[in-house]
Write an enzyme that holds these catalytic residues in place. Structure first.
Site, PDB file in Angstrom:
ATOM      1  CD  GLU A 170      43.696  38.831  35.306  1.00 16.80           C
ATOM      2  OE1 GLU A 170      42.976  38.770  35.204  1.00 16.80           O
ATOM      3  OE2 GLU A 170      45.063  39.731  35.996  1.00 16.80           O
ATOM      4  CD  GLU A 344      46.522  42.374  33.474  1.00 20.80           C
ATOM      5  OE1 GLU A 344      45.714  42.349  34.512  1.00 20.80           O
ATOM      6  OE2 GLU A 344      45.868  42.138  32.198  1.00 20.80           O
TER       7      GLU A 344
HETATM    8  C1  FCB Z   1      42.944  42.268  35.578  1.00 24.02           C
HETATM    9  C2  FCB Z   1      42.926  41.969  34.659  1.00 24.02           C
HETATM   10  C3  FCB Z   1      42.671  42.808  33.646  1.00 24.02           C
HETATM   11  C4  FCB Z   1      42.089  44.191  34.353  1.00 24.02           C
HETATM   12  C5  FCB Z   1      42.786  44.561  36.001  1.00 24.02           C
HETATM   13  C6  FCB Z   1      42.374  45.100  36.490  1.00 24.02           C
HETATM   14  O1  FCB Z   1      41.821  41.033  36.252  1.00 24.02           O
HETATM   15  O2  FCB Z   1      43.434  41.067  33.825  1.00 24.02           O
HETATM   16  O3  FCB Z   1      41.907  43.399  32.714  1.00 24.02           O
HETATM   17  O4  FCB Z   1      40.955  44.518  34.577  1.00 24.02           O
HETATM   18  O5  FCB Z   1      42.271  43.340  36.518  1.00 24.02           O
END
Ligand code: FCB
Length: 434
Positions: A170, A344
């Site tokens: 990210e 994620e």
């Molecule tokens: C993302 C992050 C991860 C976690 C989630 C909820 O932005 O990569 O580390 O904090 O959000």
């Protein structure tokens, strides 16, 4: 009634996994020579972390590696995504690597392999060595070169033992959220610095890919973006939505996949734009074996910033699974996109054990189920999506929110470090092993 999802609904090569990151779970912050990271510093600054906590102990994963690996195996998933803490490898960000740090991650990777679980390694999930921040952090072009050197060190040791290596997690968060919005370390409020940081992150990504390519590794090499499709509330909001999309999504996608910055956003940023040197954009668009997509919610753009009262998670983020499908289809249509992993996706809810000690989290199950169905729809629409990682394996340190937000499939009692499968963990286990 909709039949429950099963493995058979997904492509044969589809991987189900869970994800974590180093700073959020490891603890052991001052052990075996680990250097200070910008998050150690940030946590010490009053008011930065809403519950006043830090990562010194976190989930104590550094000391519980073996039992945590057993837990992942019990969960029945095929893959685990984790990150390497740069300050464990190079305490001040440059120079000779620490054997203890490399050995820790080698034990992790070997332990996964021994349990039949694929390892997906991320090199940078935000814990920059503080010594590099003292020289400007990502606003210093030299950090990109240091990052490439660090990538070479880690890949040399582990690159033939893992399925994939992602350079960055990210970059939007590591630049804009950290240097402009100031919510993440180092907590600056400077747009030009943020855009410079973003540029050097992408440059570091490209340089790291080149270093790692030269090693001719077995691992697939890629990177991870947080993306959120943008929707205009009314036709009058279209232009604003397009700009929001450009800032959040295209500013990172276009350099990586097209070798250019989006011109509309470039113009809008005015004097804050980064210093681009000859060859930078070529380096940034090094071939990716995969793109990791982190998706939590969409961006909804209204003239006055107001939002209808939707269903939201404990983060206040709207639950909008359709956004994930739309996003994936759009990536396929607008870009020459490599195979995709959802690296994620997940939701925070204020979970806790009932009198029996059980943790019922039906909202999280519904969230995961609806988003997995969105992934399936995208796959059916021809998007090459190879896997899905639930965020997160277990409750952990949620950055500026400390331990107050629980994203885990597994519940962590921080007073005892006891781990308990929530209902969502059992649900995911049933799916992954079905
Ligand atoms: C993302 C992050 C991860 C976690 C989630 C909820 O932005 O990569 O580390 O904090 O959000």
């Amino acid at each position: 009634m909709t039949p429950p999802l099963t493995r058979a609904d997904f492509p044969a090569n589809f991987t189900f996994g869970v994800a974590t990151s180093s700073f959020q779970i490891e603890g052991g912050a001052h052990e075996d020579g680990r250097g200070e990271s910008i998050w150690d510093t940030f946590c010490r600054e009053p008011g930065r972390i809403s519950d006043g906590t830090n990562g010194d102990v976190a989930c104590d994963h550094y000391h519980r590696l073996e039992s945590d690996l057993d837990m992942i195996q019990r969960l029945g998933v095929q893959a685990y995504r984790f990150s390497v803490a740069w300050p464990r490898i190079q305490p001040s960000g440059t120079g000779e690597p620490l054997e203890a740090g490399l050995a820790f991650y080698e034990r992790l990777v070997d332990g996964l392999t021994a349990r039949g679980i694929e390892a997906h390694l991320t090199l940078y999930h935000w814990d920059l060595p503080q010594a590099l921040q003292d020289q400007g952090g990502w606003t210093n072009r030299q950090t990109a070169h240091h990052f490439a050197e660090y990538a070479r060190i880690v890949a040399t040791r582990l690159g033939n033992k893992v399925r994939s290596i992602a350079t960055l997690n990210e970059p939007w968060c590591a630049s804009i959220l950290s240097y402009q919005i100031g919510e993440h370390a180092p907590g600056w409020h400077d747009t030009a610095a943020a855009l410079s940081a973003a540029h050097h992150l992408l440059l570091g990504h490209g340089l790291a890919l080149r270093e790692m390519r030269a090693l001719k590794l077995d691992a697939e090499l890629g990177t991870v973006l947080n993306l959120g499709p943008t929707y205009a509330a009314t036709p009058a909001d279209e232009a604003q939505a397009r700009l929001a999309d450009g800032r959040f999504n295209r500013w990172f996608l276009d350099p990586l996949l097209k070798g250019e910055y989006p011109q509309d956003v470039w113009a809008d940023y005015g004097v804050a734009v980064p210093d681009v040197q000859g060859g930078d954009l070529e380096i940034m668009r090094e071939k990716l074996d995969f793109l990791g997509v982190n998706y939590y919610t969409r961006q909804y753009v209204t003239a006055d910033g107001s939002q209808p009262e939707w269903e939201v998670t404990d983060m206040g983020w709207e639950v909008f699974p359709q956004g994930l499908r739309d996003l994936l289809v759009r990536l396929k249509n607008d870009y020459d996109v490599p195979p995709i992993f959802i690296t994620e996706n997940g939701a925070a809810y204020p979970d806790g054990p009932d009198t029996q000690g059980d943790i019922h989290d039906p909202q999280r199950i519904a969230y995961l189920d609806s988003h997995l169905r969105a992934v399936l729809e995208a796959a059916q629409a021809g998007v090459d999506v190879r896997g899905y990682f639930a965020w997160s394996l277990m409750d952990n340190f949620e950055w500026a929110y400390g331990y107050s937000k629980r994203f885990g499939l597994v519940y962590v009692d921080y007073s005892t470090q006891e781990r308990t499968f929530k209902d969502s963990a059992k649900w995911y286990q049933a799916l992954a092993t079905s």
